[in-house]
Design a protein around this motif. Sequence first.
Motif, short mmCIF file in Angstrom:
data_model
loop_
_atom_site.label_atom_id
_atom_site.label_comp_id
_atom_site.label_asym_id
_atom_site.label_seq_id
_atom_site.Cartn_x
_atom_site.Cartn_y
_atom_site.Cartn_z
N ASP A 59 14.40 12.31 -4.56
CA ASP A 59 13.72 11.34 -5.43
C ASP A 59 12.35 11.02 -4.84
N PRO A 60 11.40 11.97 -4.98
CA PRO A 60 10.12 11.85 -4.26
C PRO A 60 9.30 10.61 -4.65
N ILE A 61 9.43 10.17 -5.91
CA ILE A 61 8.63 8.98 -6.29
C ILE A 61 9.13 7.76 -5.52
N SER A 62 10.45 7.63 -5.50
CA SER A 62 11.04 6.52 -4.75
C SER A 62 10.66 6.63 -3.27
N ALA A 63 10.68 7.85 -2.75
CA ALA A 63 10.36 8.04 -1.34
C ALA A 63 8.95 7.56 -1.02
N SER A 64 7.98 7.91 -1.87
CA SER A 64 6.62 7.48 -1.51
C SER A 64 6.45 5.97 -1.73
N GLU A 65 7.16 5.41 -2.72
CA GLU A 65 7.10 3.94 -2.86
C GLU A 65 7.64 3.27 -1.60
N CYS A 66 8.79 3.78 -1.11
CA CYS A 66 9.38 3.19 0.10
C CYS A 66 8.44 3.35 1.29
N ALA A 67 7.80 4.53 1.40
CA ALA A 67 6.91 4.78 2.55
C ALA A 67 5.79 3.74 2.58
N ILE A 68 5.24 3.45 1.41
CA ILE A 68 4.12 2.48 1.35
C ILE A 68 4.63 1.06 1.62
N GLU A 69 5.74 0.70 0.95
CA GLU A 69 6.25 -0.67 1.07
C GLU A 69 6.78 -0.94 2.48
N ASN A 70 7.33 0.08 3.13
CA ASN A 70 7.83 -0.06 4.50
C ASN A 70 6.71 -0.59 5.40
N LYS A 71 5.52 0.00 5.24
CA LYS A 71 4.39 -0.42 6.09
C LYS A 71 3.95 -1.84 5.73
N ILE A 72 3.93 -2.12 4.43
CA ILE A 72 3.50 -3.47 4.00
C ILE A 72 4.47 -4.53 4.52
N LEU A 73 5.78 -4.27 4.35
CA LEU A 73 6.75 -5.30 4.76
C LEU A 73 6.75 -5.49 6.27
N CYS A 370 -3.03 -9.53 -7.44
CA CYS A 370 -1.87 -9.68 -6.55
C CYS A 370 -2.32 -9.83 -5.09
N ARG A 371 -1.71 -10.80 -4.38
CA ARG A 371 -2.06 -10.99 -2.95
C ARG A 371 -0.87 -10.76 -2.02
N THR A 372 0.26 -10.35 -2.61
CA THR A 372 1.47 -10.35 -1.79
C THR A 372 1.49 -9.28 -0.70
N SER A 373 0.66 -8.25 -0.83
CA SER A 373 0.66 -7.23 0.22
C SER A 373 -0.22 -7.65 1.39
N LEU A 374 -0.99 -8.71 1.20
CA LEU A 374 -1.94 -9.12 2.24
C LEU A 374 -1.48 -10.37 2.99
N GLU A 375 -0.85 -11.30 2.25
CA GLU A 375 -0.50 -12.58 2.89
C GLU A 375 0.90 -12.53 3.47
N PRO A 376 1.04 -12.89 4.75
CA PRO A 376 2.38 -12.89 5.35
C PRO A 376 3.30 -13.86 4.61
N LEU A 377 4.58 -13.53 4.57
CA LEU A 377 5.56 -14.43 3.96
C LEU A 377 5.71 -15.68 4.81
N SER A 378 6.07 -16.78 4.17
CA SER A 378 6.40 -17.98 4.95
C SER A 378 7.70 -17.72 5.69
#
Length: 528
Positions: A59-73, A370-378
């Motif tokens: 599932d390559p689309i899911s894989a690249s989404e996870c790869a990007i979100e992994n770094k953001i989270l 959207c700012r959620t990829s930049l601002e740390p979670l509380s």
Amino acid sequence: MFKTEVLVIGGGATGAGIARDLALRGAEVTLIEGSDFAFGASGRCHGMLHSGARYAVTDPISASECAIENKILKRIADFCIEDTGGFFIGLPNDDECYPDLFMSACRKAGVDAIEISVNEAFKEEPLLSENIVASIDVPDASIDPFMLVLGNIESARSAGSTALNYHLVRKFDVRESRIEKVYVENLRNGSIDEYRPEIVINATGAWANHIAALAGVSIDLTMDKGSMVVLGRRFTHRLINRLRKPSNGDIVVPNYSSSIIGTTSITVSSPTSTSVSEQEVDLLMREAAMMMPPINASRAIRAYAGIRPLVSRKGGDSREISRTFQLIDHSEKGIENLISVIGGKLTTYRLMAEKVSDIVCSRLGISASCRTSLEPLSIPYGEMHNKMIGRGSPTVEIQTHENNGELRRDEVVCSCEKIKRQEVEFWASHPDVRGLSDVMRRTRAGMGYCQSGLCVFNLLTMLIEYSDTDPLYLLTEYLKEREKGIKPVLLKGQIVEEIFKECLLNGVYHISDLAEALRNEENAEGRN
Ligand SMILES: Cc1cc2nc3c(=O)[nH]c(=O)nc-3n(C[C@H](O)[C@H](O)[C@H](O)COP(=O)(O)OP(=O)(O)OC[C@H]3O[C@@H](n4cnc5c(N)ncnc54)[C@H](O)[C@@H]3O)c2cc1C
């Protein structure tokens, strides 16, 4: 009657992420959760922050989404992530061509996978099977899903939104193709509140069809149960995955002081079909032990399951944003202010929330981005929070100075998980918390190898200082809930602990007799 621009239904990762995103963009948001936050699939997953590697081939689309979100989270939510890294390991009978296919798929999906020698893998993780024939290093990580959801809730509240748990959406008032009113039952006091939202977001995961049906529309979804087993110790520093197409029992996730083995895949007919069979436990342990033989002899302390809603592609009214999750705009089927969001992963919740929020903002005329990829979670409880890697460490000292208030707050009240009194007291006094399970989800107290056998009275004593509910009721409800996860693993070593608990609770304290007396009293008074 409450007015709100956006009513988000569902307080799992997706709903909490949407509430946070919209609130940061300036929308007026109310989030409604029928149980506790993270009660659904979010609190019943492996707790794996995917690098994308698991899905790279299939599932390559899911894989690249996870790869990007992994770094953001890892950047915005480090307080609830243990950055363990992960190994994919191949065993002798696995497809010989798979490692090359896997490496090439990881490269294409942007997953940082590095082939390492089998010797190197052993040096790092000595409990791996001696038979492994291939090993690949990937940036998987272990994530605490409860803290992730609570971090989003806290952020959403700080940005001005309202988030209510134990509030259940019961009914919609639909007029002229719009949801005019939403009727919400406050489960704390039984009252019914009315909301008049401009837009309703259905982020209820496996319950999505129930909510859609309240508006007279339907979602074509299949409910898929995945079961997991918790073992009473950690075997590795890293997450271990089998180097093959995703299948049963091929993931072991280190989780604080325990390990979680996952998972199975069975179609079920209800979002609450979360019981786990002994056969599933056997299968999971057998498969995982092929990767790590000491699992064979280790103690399983509980089993649990989550339900993933899988959306059929044939669904005529869905607007497919990606293969991995779907946004469904119900205006095409006659309800103009209802949007459902289905599927995805815990790892990609932020991205899902961003896509939903983009649509909502364009409808509301909000131009903020959207700012959620930049601002740390509380962090859910600020300075009180122990970094997850610190928990379960042998360096935590047990304080016994009963008369000194400050030192006493440092006392360890759950010795399996090394949870301190101050942490439990903080949550016990929190307005979101109703019962012992809520305290457990927030602190891990009671989740360790004794499965609350030793600490349950400590926890109860702290909770009743802040709760009007009968202590016996709180205790029996909690034990009933814990029992569900323990039954399927009794023959995997947990029986000794359960006999001990039975003697303590019923032999010494006569809890069952007292509970029956309480029930009789309630029946006599006409309650329940
Ligand atoms: C077995 C399994 C293992 C998984 N492992 C992983 C993993 O390791 N890593 C990963 O990234 N992903 C994993 N996933 C996927 C991940 O768990 C889900 O994608 C994600 O948690 C979904 O979150 P959600 O908020 O959409 O749904 P949920 O978390 O299910 O939230 C829906 C919420 O809606 C609430 N609700 C329902 N009806 C009402 C109502 N009438 N009124 C108010 N509230 C209501 C429910 O109480 C629930 O809290 C796994 C999934 C499964 C099933």
